[in-house]
Design a protein around this motif. Structure first.
Motif, PDB file in Angstrom:
ATOM      1  N   VAL A   1     -10.915   7.441   4.744  1.00 22.19           N
ATOM      2  CA  VAL A   1      -9.844   6.949   4.240  1.00 22.19           C
ATOM      3  C   VAL A   1      -9.047   6.922   6.284  1.00 22.19           C
ATOM      4  CG1 VAL A   1      -7.593   8.029   4.189  1.00 22.19           C
ATOM      5  CG2 VAL A   1      -9.796   8.237   2.177  1.00 22.19           C
TER       6      VAL A   1
ATOM      7  N   ARG B   1     -11.229   8.886   8.992  1.00 24.18           N
ATOM      8  CA  ARG B   1     -11.861   9.733   8.600  1.00 24.18           C
ATOM      9  C   ARG B   1     -12.500   9.449   7.472  1.00 24.18           C
ATOM     10  NH1 ARG B   1      -9.546  15.054   5.775  1.00 24.18           N
ATOM     11  NH2 ARG B   1     -11.335  16.523   5.543  1.00 24.18           N
TER      12      ARG B   1
ATOM     13  N   ILE C   1     -15.055  10.504   4.427  1.00 20.59           N
ATOM     14  CA  ILE C   1     -15.302  11.502   3.966  1.00 20.59           C
ATOM     15  C   ILE C   1     -16.207  11.515   3.248  1.00 20.59           C
ATOM     16  CG2 ILE C   1     -13.780  12.470   1.699  1.00 20.59           C
ATOM     17  CD1 ILE C   1     -11.079  11.438   2.786  1.00 20.59           C
TER      18      ILE C   1
ATOM     19  N   PRO D   1     -17.048  23.147  -1.913  1.00 24.63           N
ATOM     20  CA  PRO D   1     -16.064  23.441  -1.831  1.00 24.63           C
ATOM     21  C   PRO D   1     -14.420  23.266  -1.853  1.00 24.63           C
ATOM     22  CG  PRO D   1     -17.969  23.751   0.462  1.00 24.63           C
ATOM     23  CD  PRO D   1     -18.486  23.328  -1.236  1.00 24.63           C
ATOM     24  N   ASN D   2     -13.870  23.588  -1.751  1.00 24.31           N
ATOM     25  CA  ASN D   2     -12.800  22.882  -1.490  1.00 24.31           C
ATOM     26  C   ASN D   2     -12.919  22.147  -0.402  1.00 24.31           C
ATOM     27  OD1 ASN D   2     -11.469  23.186  -3.778  1.00 24.31           O
ATOM     28  ND2 ASN D   2     -10.280  25.448  -3.561  1.00 24.31           N
ATOM     29  N   GLY D   3     -11.736  21.063  -0.433  1.00 25.42           N
ATOM     30  CA  GLY D   3     -11.863  19.502   0.239  1.00 25.42           C
ATOM     31  C   GLY D   3     -12.909  19.876   0.648  1.00 25.42           C
ATOM     32  N   THR D   4     -14.221  19.171  -0.150  1.00 23.91           N
ATOM     33  CA  THR D   4     -15.293  18.683   0.567  1.00 23.91           C
ATOM     34  C   THR D   4     -15.219  17.342   0.156  1.00 23.91           C
ATOM     35  OG1 THR D   4     -17.780  19.324   0.331  1.00 23.91           O
ATOM     36  CG2 THR D   4     -16.970  19.264  -1.323  1.00 23.91           C
ATOM     37  N   GLY D   5     -14.052  16.368  -0.651  1.00 27.14           N
ATOM     38  CA  GLY D   5     -14.896  14.876  -1.277  1.00 27.14           C
ATOM     39  C   GLY D   5     -15.466  14.969  -2.717  1.00 27.14           C
ATOM     40  N   LYS D   6     -14.813  15.644  -3.221  1.00 27.80           N
ATOM     41  CA  LYS D   6     -15.329  15.990  -4.811  1.00 27.80           C
ATOM     42  C   LYS D   6     -14.170  15.544  -5.609  1.00 27.80           C
ATOM     43  CE  LYS D   6     -15.146  20.547  -6.365  1.00 27.80           C
ATOM     44  NZ  LYS D   6     -14.915  20.812  -4.535  1.00 27.80           N
ATOM     45  N   SER D   7     -12.998  15.014  -5.269  1.00 27.97           N
ATOM     46  CA  SER D   7     -12.366  14.710  -6.264  1.00 27.97           C
ATOM     47  C   SER D   7     -12.487  12.923  -5.611  1.00 27.97           C
ATOM     48  CB  SER D   7     -10.527  14.852  -5.507  1.00 27.97           C
ATOM     49  OG  SER D   7     -10.362  16.223  -6.499  1.00 27.97           O
ATOM     50  N   THR D   8     -12.211  12.610  -4.537  1.00 28.00           N
ATOM     51  CA  THR D   8     -12.494  11.816  -3.315  1.00 28.00           C
ATOM     52  C   THR D   8     -13.651  10.418  -4.036  1.00 28.00           C
ATOM     53  OG1 THR D   8     -12.135  12.265  -1.583  1.00 28.00           O
ATOM     54  CG2 THR D   8     -13.275  10.594  -1.451  1.00 28.00           C
TER      55      THR D   8
ATOM     56  N   TYR E   1      -9.410   3.736  -0.567  1.00 27.18           N
ATOM     57  CA  TYR E   1     -10.748   4.525   0.069  1.00 27.18           C
ATOM     58  C   TYR E   1     -11.260   3.226   0.476  1.00 27.18           C
ATOM     59  CZ  TYR E   1      -8.718   8.725  -2.397  1.00 27.18           C
ATOM     60  OH  TYR E   1      -7.851   9.698  -2.820  1.00 27.18           O
TER      61      TYR E   1
ATOM     62  N   GLN F   1      -7.880  15.557 -12.070  1.00 24.63           N
ATOM     63  CA  GLN F   1      -7.572  17.468 -11.915  1.00 24.63           C
ATOM     64  C   GLN F   1      -6.085  17.315 -12.176  1.00 24.63           C
ATOM     65  OE1 GLN F   1      -9.616  17.973  -8.062  1.00 24.63           O
ATOM     66  NE2 GLN F   1      -8.138  20.537  -7.743  1.00 24.63           N
TER      67      GLN F   1
HETATM   68  N1  ADP Z   1      -5.871   9.764   0.303  1.00 26.75           N
HETATM   69  C1  ADP Z   1      -5.946  10.127   1.156  1.00 26.75           C
HETATM   70  N2  ADP Z   1      -5.942  10.185   2.662  1.00 26.75           N
HETATM   71  C2  ADP Z   1      -5.934  11.042   3.662  1.00 26.75           C
HETATM   72  N3  ADP Z   1      -7.048  12.269   3.382  1.00 26.75           N
HETATM   73  C3  ADP Z   1      -7.653  12.696   2.022  1.00 26.75           C
HETATM   74  C4  ADP Z   1      -6.921  12.038   1.148  1.00 26.75           C
HETATM   75  N4  ADP Z   1      -7.798  12.195   0.021  1.00 26.75           N
HETATM   76  C5  ADP Z   1      -8.806  13.404   0.608  1.00 26.75           C
HETATM   77  N5  ADP Z   1      -8.206  12.705   1.945  1.00 26.75           N
HETATM   78  C6  ADP Z   1      -8.474  14.468   2.500  1.00 26.75           C
HETATM   79  O1  ADP Z   1     -10.442  14.341   2.468  1.00 26.75           O
HETATM   80  C7  ADP Z   1     -11.053  15.769   1.862  1.00 26.75           C
HETATM   81  C8  ADP Z   1     -11.601  15.593   0.849  1.00 26.75           C
HETATM   82  O2  ADP Z   1     -10.593  15.783  -0.564  1.00 26.75           O
HETATM   83  P1  ADP Z   1     -10.903  16.030  -1.768  1.00 26.75           P
HETATM   84  O3  ADP Z   1     -11.460  14.988  -1.924  1.00 26.75           O
HETATM   85  O4  ADP Z   1      -9.620  16.220  -2.725  1.00 26.75           O
HETATM   86  O5  ADP Z   1     -11.822  17.316  -1.759  1.00 26.75           O
HETATM   87  P2  ADP Z   1     -11.716  18.350  -2.757  1.00 26.75           P
HETATM   88  O6  ADP Z   1     -11.920  18.017  -4.636  1.00 26.75           O
HETATM   89  O7  ADP Z   1     -13.762  18.835  -2.781  1.00 26.75           O
HETATM   90  O8  ADP Z   1     -11.116  19.181  -2.852  1.00 26.75           O
HETATM   91  C9  ADP Z   1     -10.147  16.637   2.155  1.00 26.75           C
HETATM   92  O9  ADP Z   1     -10.194  17.043   3.309  1.00 26.75           O
HETATM   93  C10 ADP Z   1      -9.280  15.548   2.182  1.00 26.75           C
HETATM   94  O10 ADP Z   1      -7.681  16.479   2.933  1.00 26.75           O
END
Ligand code: ADP
Ligand code: MG
Lengths: 250, 489
Positions: A11, A14, A16, A35-42, A53, A85
């Motif tokens: 993104v 950065r 991810i 862990p949170n913020g690791t990229g699972k939702s991404t 993306y 989510q």
């Molecule tokens: N659209 C976006 N723009 C900028 N950063 C993003 C975006 N989507 C996710 N991120 C960043 O990517 C990382 C992974 O996020 P996310 O996929 O939501 O993690 P998880 O679901 O594992 O908690 C986080 O640091 C988040 O801040």
């Protein structure tokens, strides 16, 4: 079947996802924990085709077909479903109306005949009854004013109606009390079949007591760090994600 | 859902410059000489064979208009209009006035057929719709046909072109014309009073519930021709009427002027429902051409418990300047305004309403939904006022704007004024965007970007669509999707 091969996603500047590889076979339930913020939702968004993306490397195959160039609705019509989510509210659009529109849109793009209202209503009612979704909720605008638990039930209800070949559940357990968790998990379990794969994303081991996975994958720092059977989840429960994060940092 | 599906199919079938009513009818017409003068006013009056009082009334309006200035307070911008470069009267040569349907030029009948407005009663009866709608078809400056007149006459309802009403019911026209929108009201209304050519006249007698929906369909065809129609609807004590108005025009590169006046009078316990689906040509994607729509619409709740409701779906015109209003004169009278205003491309909309509370315990309700896309500007302008004697006046205003894309604008300009301490006015306003989240969510479930947008927009306007008669609501829904074509992705 879902195959993710060496997936790199950024993104902006950065990165991810950093070379994620994972296969979920027909009939398999795979759990991703991390862990949170690791990229699972991404990961789930990229598989489903959300804009914003950049896929810089790698492939995602749905039943053997690379889907990365398809629009989200085309992926959906080919059998991909993502339980969000954070399900989204659509004011003014009655839930029943939304279900009908989406179901028939998918049928149209697959060249199948549309469902007529009575047939559709019956399917929706049957599925709703199993998930404890009330008739009144079906008349309300989609997700508007629904509680966290109601929204998650609605996601599973949609999955049941759309009958995908690959279902991704992104933290479907978050915000659920124990009763709701049981109902939702049963909903998912009844959909398990030799022709359907699931990717269950969760932060906690708790959900996996209800939806028993065949494989468990630990995700950290944008990659699968370790794979194993259900016992891996229990180990994580005990030790947390410490090791994986430390490993990366080292 | 069949309707929505059809909408989608239609949206897919058209290109960006998608106005589907843009064809012209090739028909010879008789026109007044170009330009505006006392002679032209007399020419129009003579064409309509009007009594002297009406000719004088027009001339007074014209003289007054010469002293007035075009208003500039609305948030709309357009080059100056050259009023001498327009034709003020144009009638198809073959059908210079209303005739029985068999005498109407077949070319005109085909035009209305293409627009989806069958004028032959038997065709309407043969249709699947169970509800009948009587139509007055106005082509440029004249009414060419009015359907179901006889059946309505049996109920005592008068429904005819206003030019005909002047001949057949002069006393009614004289009593009510200009009684709601005075000749001096505003620049465009005064111009209309001087040069109006035709429009519909409705009178519903005491205690009669009009047996069918009434409607007028306006079509501008000629080039460089202004359309100035005049509609007058009178609902006598205890009566009810529902009236629908539709409008379209060909695609032309130059701008066309439309300055209408609509007057409604509701006496004791009477109710008028007035619905509009306005689909004038909006101009092309570069902002060229389109209708300038400067319209004065006002209803007078002249009696106790009178009830007037305006519902409008505005998708067309390059400029819209329009504020359908209610004067709540009778005690306990009620006014309503439900509006959907869609703007796309380079359209500019400045629209809203006025609710003037004069009587005791008068109530009004305003629900406005503005949708802006492309490079358009969409302004809601509304006034709610309570007179000194308007004991217990109530207003509720809800004003929602939806933005699609980044280059458009939505503006809300409410004026509220109360001279009576017991008046209660409530105002709520929201502005939102169709979010990426909503679009992606709906697409993940199988809808294309266009289908998803149509669904979300339909949800946004639902409260207002529900106010329209059923058939109109479906039509309006399609129209909204089509107007927003090209605004996604
Ligand atoms: N659209 C976006 N723009 C900028 N950063 C993003 C975006 N989507 C996710 N991120 C960043 O990517 C990382 C992974 O996020 P996310 O996929 O939501 O993690 P998880 O679901 O594992 O908690 C986080 O640091 C988040 O801040
Ligand atoms: Mg997440």
């Amino acid at each position: 079947m879902l195959e993710i091969k060496n997936l790199h996603v950024s993104v902006g500047d950065r990165e991810i996802l950093k070379g994620l590889t994972l296969t979920v076979k027909d009939g398999e339930v795979a759990a991703i924990m991390g862990p949170n913020g690791t990229g699972k939702s991404t990961l789930s968004y990229v598989i489903a085709g959300r804009e914003g993306y950049d896929v810089t490397q790698g492939e995602v195959l749905l039943n053997g077909e690379n889907i990365l160039d398809l629009d989200p609705h085309e992926r959906a019509a080919r059998g991909l479903f993502l339980a969000f989510q954070y399900p989204v509210e659509i004011p003014g659009v009655a839930t029943m109306q939304f279900l009908k529109a989406t179901l028939n849109a998918q049928r149209r793009s697959r060249g199948e005949p549309e469902l007529q209202t009575p047939d559709l209503m019956k399917r929706v009612r049957d599925a709703a009854a199993k998930l404890g979704v009330s008739q009144e909720m079906l008349r309300r605008p989609l997700n508007s004013g629904f509680s966290g638990g109601e929204k998650k039930r609605m996601e599973v209800l949609q999955m049941a109606l759309l009958e995908p070949s690959v279902g991704i559940l992104d933290e479907t357990d978050s915000g659920l009390d124990i009763d709701a968790l049981r109902v939702v998990s049963e909903g998912v379990n009844t959909l398990r079949s030799p022709h359907r794969s699931f990717l269950v994303i969760t932060h906690y081991q708790r959900l996996l007591d209800y939806i028993r996975p065949d494989t468990v994958h630990v995700m950290a720092q944008g990659r699968i760090q370790r794979s194993g059977g259900p016992e891996l989840a229990l180990e994580l429960e005990k030790n947390g994600y410490r090791d994986y994060i430390a490993e990366e940092a080292a | 859902m069949a309707a929505r599906q059809e909408t989608v199919a239609r949206v897919e079938a058209i290109d960006v410059d998608a106005y589907k009513y843009g064809f012209t009818t090739d028909i010879e017409s008789e026109k007044a000489p170009k330009g505006l003068s006392e002679d032209i006013v007399r020419f129009i009056s003579a064409k309509k064979n009007e009594p002297d009082w009406l000719t004088q009334w027009r001339l007074e309006a014209y003289r007054r208009w010469l002293t007035m200035r075009e208003p500039d307070w609305a948030r709309v911008h357009y080059p100056p209009i050259d009023y001498q470069d327009l034709y003020y009267y144009s009638a198809p040569k073959s059908t210079p006035g209303p005739k029985t349907i068999d005498d109407v030029d077949p070319e005109l009948l085909r035009t209305y057929e293409k627009l989806g407005i069958p004028l032959r009663e038997q065709e309407i009866l043969a249709g699947v719709e169970t509800r009948k709608v009587a139509v007055d078809a106005v082509f440029d400056s004249v009414s060419v046909a009015t359907t179901f007149k006889e059946e309505l006459a049996k109920a005592g309802v008068i429904f005819c072109p206003i030019s005909e009403a002047v001949q057949t019911h002069p006393e009614l026209v004289r009593q009510y014309l200009g009684s709601v929108v005075p000749v001096t009201d505003n620049y465009f209304a005064t111009l209309n009073s001087a040069v109006y050519s035709d429009g519909s006249f409705v009178y519903v007698p005491k205690g009669v519930r009009c047996p069918m929906e009434l409607s007028t369909y306006f079509r501008i065809n000629e080039q460089k021709t202004g359309q100035f129609e005049r509609t007058l609807i009178i609902a006598d004590a205890g009566s009810y009427v529902s009236y629908l108005e539709g409008c379209t025009a060909p695609k032309r590169d130059e701008n066309q002027l439309h300055a209408a006046v609509v007057e409604l009078v509701a006496l004791d316990d009477a109710e008028i429902k007035y619905s509009t689906v306005q689909n004038w040509y909006p101009g092309d994607s570069a902002g060229k051409g389109g209708i300038y729509n400067f319209v004065t619409k006002r209803g007078d709740c002249r009696g106790r418990n009178a009830h007037i409701s305006w519902t409008q779906v505005e998708t067309g015109s390059t400029i819209t300047w329009k504020y359908p209003s209610c004067i709540l004169r009778g005690d306990n009278s009620q006014g309503e305004f439900y509006s959907i205003a869609v703007s796309n491309g380079h359209q500019q909309v400045d629209s809203g309403t006025k609710m003037i509370h004069l009587g005791r315990n008068t109530k009004s309700r305003i629900v406005s939904k503005g949708i802006s896309a492309g490079k358009s500007q969409n302004t809601y302008r509304g006034q709610v006022s309570a007179h000194r004697k308007a004991e217990g006046a109530r207003n509720y205003t809800q004003c929602d704007s939806l933005l699609i894309g980044h280059d458009c604008g939505a503006h809300t300009v409410p004026y509220i004024e109360s001279k009576n301490p017991s008046a209660q006015f409530e105002h709520e306003a929201t502005t939102s965007k169709i979010s990426e989240d909503q679009l992606f969510y709906a697409m993940q479930r199988g809808l294309s970007a266009e289908e998803a947008t149509a669904l979300i927009v339909n949800g946004f306007v639902r409260d207002v669509l529900q106010q329209l008669p059923m058939e109109f609501a479906v039509e309006a829904q399609k129209l909204i999707s089509i107007s927003l074509e090209g605004s996604v992705g």
